[in-house]
Design an enzyme around this catalytic site. Structure first.
Site, PDB file in Angstrom:
ATOM      1  N   TYR A  34      17.305 -57.962   5.410  1.00  0.00           N
ATOM      2  CA  TYR A  34      17.757 -58.395   4.084  1.00  0.00           C
ATOM      3  C   TYR A  34      17.602 -57.249   3.083  1.00  0.00           C
ATOM      4  CZ  TYR A  34      17.797 -60.990  -0.336  1.00  0.00           C
ATOM      5  OH  TYR A  34      18.067 -61.431  -1.615  1.00  0.00           O
ATOM      6  N   HIS A  44      25.276 -64.028   1.024  1.00  0.00           N
ATOM      7  CA  HIS A  44      24.851 -62.653   0.765  1.00  0.00           C
ATOM      8  C   HIS A  44      25.654 -62.001  -0.361  1.00  0.00           C
ATOM      9  CE1 HIS A  44      21.749 -61.798   3.755  1.00  0.00           C
ATOM     10  NE2 HIS A  44      22.427 -62.548   4.598  1.00  0.00           N
ATOM     11  N   ASP A  78      19.554 -71.690  -5.095  1.00  0.00           N
ATOM     12  CA  ASP A  78      18.833 -72.832  -4.540  1.00  0.00           C
ATOM     13  C   ASP A  78      18.388 -73.787  -5.639  1.00  0.00           C
ATOM     14  OD1 ASP A  78      19.214 -71.494  -2.204  1.00  0.00           O
ATOM     15  OD2 ASP A  78      17.114 -70.961  -1.899  1.00  0.00           O
TER      16      ASP A  78
END
Length: 389
Positions: A223, A37, A173
């Site tokens: 989120y 995060h 990612d």
């Protein structure tokens, strides 16, 4: 395991298209050792590619239509490359469509391909199968048509493809899927995309993921709320300390000094971010010094912060980490990913793996009535062309 996957994928290609593939691409999933995060807070992350992959087999088909076969889904789709690229109800196809859209947006010249793919990445486990799909397909197109796209740009185009799909992901990612190296973690500066490799000498330890097998519905709303709270926090910091431009320039004391100016939640989120950015720096130093025990301790601290200050954990994940803390054989554990479900990542002393797996699975089932999924992972190379021996 991947040898069988490669054999089965190429065999399926031969049976489907009647020819040998001209390119075989291996594209891995990823883990994140520490740094959760903070990609959207100008921080650092510490991911690595893993030995679970998507295998693609490609050939040009000398037409303007691509035919893509997802072996595991027993599904096929065709796309006319001369037509406008549009979203489809079959979600998996949109990641491929997004890549094709990015190639078009950047003016690359390419034609139709035949492609089949199969995966050893558990879908929905938080190991970034979507990034592996985007980057692997793009890597294959790059090789087939000699597009000369640099690896970092493949990662960036993969990220934009995912944004096209509708998922506003960070770069971690795709970057780790493309740029990974065996037994190395990558420290990525999320502000500049500068990166350094650090040895991940886990020779005395095993990396084990415990998949909680739950996904709580809070994830998306929480989120977005966390991002907004962080934006509010850094705005308060900037207004009181003009010389500070982001959380990475803060000390914990800066945040503590502003506690009375922040809501309780904004204070906790901001303090977590500043501490986590520092933990990534300490984790790199620990790896460089071969101090894996310290790395494990930092992982435990991260989980405590995610659970108590960032509040993105859940009972299932907290139980798994609490079990780990009580085991001398587990030197570090934390939730990995956005939270509210998914996996914990664990560093386990070699020789203790099976006993730990059995115990955790039993204790978890006893507590929640849920079967624990367990994945052994190793740090592997990024996306690559497979060379036949």
């Amino acid at each position: 395991m991947n040898d069988i996957l490669i054999q089965n994928t190429t065999k399926y290609f031969q049976e489907t298209f009647g020819s040998q593939p001209s390119q075989v691409v291996l594209s891995p999933g990823r883990i994140n050792i520490i740094g959760e995060h903070i990609d959207y807070n100008d921080g650092f992350v510490l991911p690595a590619a893993i030995d679970k992959i998507i295998c693609f087999a490609f050939e040009k088909n000398n037409s303007n239509t691509s035919k893509i076969v997802a072996i595991d889904l027993d599904d096929t789709f065709e796309i006319d490359l001369s037509a406008e690229v549009q979203h489809d109800d079959k979600v998996w196809t949109n990641y491929i469509r997004g890549v094709i859209q990015q190639l078009k947006n950047n003016g690359f010249q390419f034609e139709g391909v035949n492609c089949v793919f199969s995966s050893s990445i558990p879908v929905g486990s938080g190991l970034s199968s979507s990034a592996a799909l985007e980057c692997g397909f793009l890597f294959g197109m790059n090789a087939l048509f000699n597009l000369n796209i640099k690896p970092v740009d493949i990662a960036l185009m993969g990220q934009k493809a995912e944004h096209w799909v509708g998922i506003n992901c960070g770069i971690m990612d795709q970057f780790s899927s493309v740029m990974g190296l065996e037994n190395k973690v990558i420290k990525i500066d999320c502000r500049t995309l500068e990166y350094t490799y650090h040895d991940a000498n886990f020779s005395d330890y095993s990396l084990i993921l415990f998949d909680s097998n739950v996904k709580h519905s809070l994830m998306t709303s929480a989120y977005n709320e966390r991002r907004q709270q962080c934006e509010e926090g850094i705005a308060i910091v900037k207004s009181n300390f003009p010389e500070i431009s982001s959380f990475r320039d803060c000390t914990p004391q800066n945040i503590i000094d502003l506690k009375d100016k922040m809501s309780a939640d904004v204070f906790k989120r901001s303090l977590y971010v500043v501490k986590e950015i520092n933990r990534v720096i300490l984790a790199c130093e620990a790896l460089d010094n071969g101090n894996i025990e310290l790395l494990g301790q930092l992982m435990f601290e991260t989980h405590d912060g995610l659970s108590k200050d960032y509040e993105v954990s859940c009972d299932e994940l907290d139980l798994l980490v609490d079990l780990a803390k009580k085991e001398e054989a587990v030197i570090g554990a934390r939730l990995m990913g956005g939270g509210f479900g998914g996996c914990t990542i664990n560093l386990v002393k070699k020789g203790n793996e099976e006993a730990i797996k059995a115990q955790f699975a039993k204790r978890y089932f006893d507590a929640f009535g849920i079967e624990l999924k367990i994945y052994d992972v190793k740090i592997g190379n990024g996306t690559s062309i497979y060379k036949y021996n």
